[in-house]
Motif scaffolding. Structure first.
Motif, PDB file in Angstrom:
ATOM      1  N   ILE A  65       0.811  -1.217   0.000  1.00  0.00           N
ATOM      2  CA  ILE A  65       0.000   0.000   0.000  1.00  0.00           C
ATOM      3  C   ILE A  65       0.848   1.272   0.000  1.00  0.00           C
ATOM      4  O   ILE A  65       0.521   2.259  -0.679  1.00  0.00           O
ATOM      5  CB  ILE A  65      -0.950   0.014   1.217  1.00  0.00           C
ATOM      6  CG1 ILE A  65      -1.845  -1.234   1.208  1.00  0.00           C
ATOM      7  CG2 ILE A  65      -1.796   1.275   1.215  1.00  0.00           C
ATOM      8  CD1 ILE A  65      -2.691  -1.381  -0.042  1.00  0.00           C
ATOM      9  N   LEU A  66       1.944   1.271   0.753  1.00  0.00           N
ATOM     10  CA  LEU A  66       2.778   2.475   0.837  1.00  0.00           C
ATOM     11  C   LEU A  66       3.938   2.460  -0.150  1.00  0.00           C
ATOM     12  O   LEU A  66       4.452   3.520  -0.510  1.00  0.00           O
ATOM     13  CB  LEU A  66       3.331   2.633   2.264  1.00  0.00           C
ATOM     14  CG  LEU A  66       2.307   2.824   3.381  1.00  0.00           C
ATOM     15  CD1 LEU A  66       3.024   3.032   4.714  1.00  0.00           C
ATOM     16  CD2 LEU A  66       1.398   3.999   3.087  1.00  0.00           C
ATOM     17  N   PRO A  69       2.669   1.538  -4.978  1.00  0.00           N
ATOM     18  CA  PRO A  69       2.034   2.530  -5.860  1.00  0.00           C
ATOM     19  C   PRO A  69       2.979   3.639  -6.332  1.00  0.00           C
ATOM     20  O   PRO A  69       2.731   4.257  -7.375  1.00  0.00           O
ATOM     21  CB  PRO A  69       0.923   3.121  -4.976  1.00  0.00           C
ATOM     22  CG  PRO A  69       0.711   2.138  -3.887  1.00  0.00           C
ATOM     23  CD  PRO A  69       2.054   1.524  -3.639  1.00  0.00           C
ATOM     24  N   GLY A 147      -2.868  -1.658  -4.323  1.00  0.00           N
ATOM     25  CA  GLY A 147      -1.792  -0.688  -4.503  1.00  0.00           C
ATOM     26  C   GLY A 147      -1.701  -0.192  -5.934  1.00  0.00           C
ATOM     27  O   GLY A 147      -1.417   0.993  -6.179  1.00  0.00           O
ATOM     28  N   LEU A 150      -4.295   2.488  -6.522  1.00  0.00           N
ATOM     29  CA  LEU A 150      -3.864   3.759  -5.933  1.00  0.00           C
ATOM     30  C   LEU A 150      -2.823   4.443  -6.818  1.00  0.00           C
ATOM     31  O   LEU A 150      -2.894   5.654  -7.053  1.00  0.00           O
ATOM     32  CB  LEU A 150      -3.289   3.527  -4.536  1.00  0.00           C
ATOM     33  CG  LEU A 150      -4.253   3.018  -3.462  1.00  0.00           C
ATOM     34  CD1 LEU A 150      -3.505   2.764  -2.158  1.00  0.00           C
ATOM     35  CD2 LEU A 150      -5.373   4.008  -3.228  1.00  0.00           C
ATOM     36  N   LEU A 160      -0.647  10.814  -3.030  1.00  0.00           N
ATOM     37  CA  LEU A 160      -0.624   9.359  -2.930  1.00  0.00           C
ATOM     38  C   LEU A 160      -0.217   8.920  -1.533  1.00  0.00           C
ATOM     39  O   LEU A 160      -0.800   7.984  -0.965  1.00  0.00           O
ATOM     40  CB  LEU A 160       0.342   8.781  -3.969  1.00  0.00           C
ATOM     41  CG  LEU A 160       0.552   7.263  -3.935  1.00  0.00           C
ATOM     42  CD1 LEU A 160      -0.766   6.540  -4.195  1.00  0.00           C
ATOM     43  CD2 LEU A 160       1.598   6.851  -4.968  1.00  0.00           C
ATOM     44  N   THR A 161       0.767   9.582  -0.964  1.00  0.00           N
ATOM     45  CA  THR A 161       1.225   9.240   0.385  1.00  0.00           C
ATOM     46  C   THR A 161       0.109   9.386   1.403  1.00  0.00           C
ATOM     47  O   THR A 161      -0.084   8.528   2.270  1.00  0.00           O
ATOM     48  CB  THR A 161       2.411  10.136   0.791  1.00  0.00           C
ATOM     49  OG1 THR A 161       3.484   9.949  -0.144  1.00  0.00           O
ATOM     50  CG2 THR A 161       2.899   9.791   2.182  1.00  0.00           C
ATOM     51  N   ALA A 164      -2.660   6.710   0.705  1.00  0.00           N
ATOM     52  CA  ALA A 164      -2.159   5.386   1.062  1.00  0.00           C
ATOM     53  C   ALA A 164      -2.160   5.188   2.574  1.00  0.00           C
ATOM     54  O   ALA A 164      -2.458   4.100   3.071  1.00  0.00           O
ATOM     55  CB  ALA A 164      -0.750   5.191   0.492  1.00  0.00           C
TER      56      ALA A 164
END
Length: 238
Positions: A65-66, A69, A147, A150, A160-161, A164
């Motif tokens: 997820i972090l 993406p 991910g 995103l 995005l950060t 996420a």
């Protein structure tokens, strides 16, 4: 085929050279595993029974997820995507390369946790290794699919950060890896069911293979594929 494999290997090496990706895929999950593994098992000896699964869920969720993406946002949110068109390379290749590269990273960190946990914290091994590893693979694929969505939808790395984080934090807090989900209000228990981590943790800690637990993950994968395919088709037409 050789060109495709070269692209995958190149993406994997680029991830390793990127300090931000390295921190997301390896450093933070291992630091969390080192400190929280000791804390969990000291406070609650029963935590050893699911320590491997809980730490793996954290590491996979964070990386997918972090971490995963970001390269997609950098490619599809900039002029880099035009170089693919000019070179006659299908626009989806970058997304697939990133997916496979991220999958390898997450498998590696999962194996590190799997082998070190029993040695460092006397964690209990999963009772059924076939179910555990099958559940792990499905969980990684599902998380990376989310991910990918995103990374394709949000072109700005700063936005995005933030987005996420809004997916990552509830995934971890509501999945049951920090404390039993039964301690949560019914509303939060239901909210947690929309995240892959919740279902994956149940699958990975189960002694028998419950196909019903797969249904939410399959739905998430299919929705993610549809959204990603739609977004890529729009990029092709730009």
């Amino acid at each position: 085929m050789n060109a495709f494999l070269y692209g995958v290997v190149l993406q994997w090496k680029l991830d390793l050279r990127n300090k931000g990706m390295l921190i997301t895929y390896y450093v933070v999950p291992l630091v969390f595993f080192t400190f929280m593994g000791g804390i969990f098992t000291s406070i609650n000896p029963h935590a050893k029974e699911t320590l491997i699964q809980s730490m793996t869920v954290f590491g996979v969720t964070m990386g997918a997820i972090l971490g995963s993406p970001t390269p997609l946002a950098l490619v599809y949110g900039s002029e880099i995507k035009k170089s693919y068109k000019v070179g006659g390379i299908p626009i989806w290749v970058a997304a697939l390369n990133n997916f496979i590269s991220a999958f390898v990273h997450l498998i590696i960190i999962s194996l590190v946790i799997f082998f070190i946990s029993p040695i460092a914290f006397h964690a209990k091994m999963p009772s059924n290794l076939y179910i555990y590893f099958l559940s792990l693979v499905i969980f990684i694929i599902t998380s990376l699919a989310v991910g990918m969505v995103l990374g394709l939808i949000i072109n700005s790395t700063s936005k995005l950060t933030m987005v996420a984080q809004l997916v990552f934090l509830p995934s971890i807090m509501l999945a049951g890896i920090m404390f039993p989900v039964t301690m949560l209000p019914n509303v939060l228990q239901n909210v947690g069911k929309i995240f892959p981590a919740t279902w994956a943790f149940k699958l990975m800690t189960s002694d028998i293979f419950d196909a019903k637990l797969l249904i939410p993950l399959v739905i998430i994968i299919m929705l993610s594929i549809c959204i990603s395919g739609y977004k890529l088709s729009k990029i092709i037409l730009e």
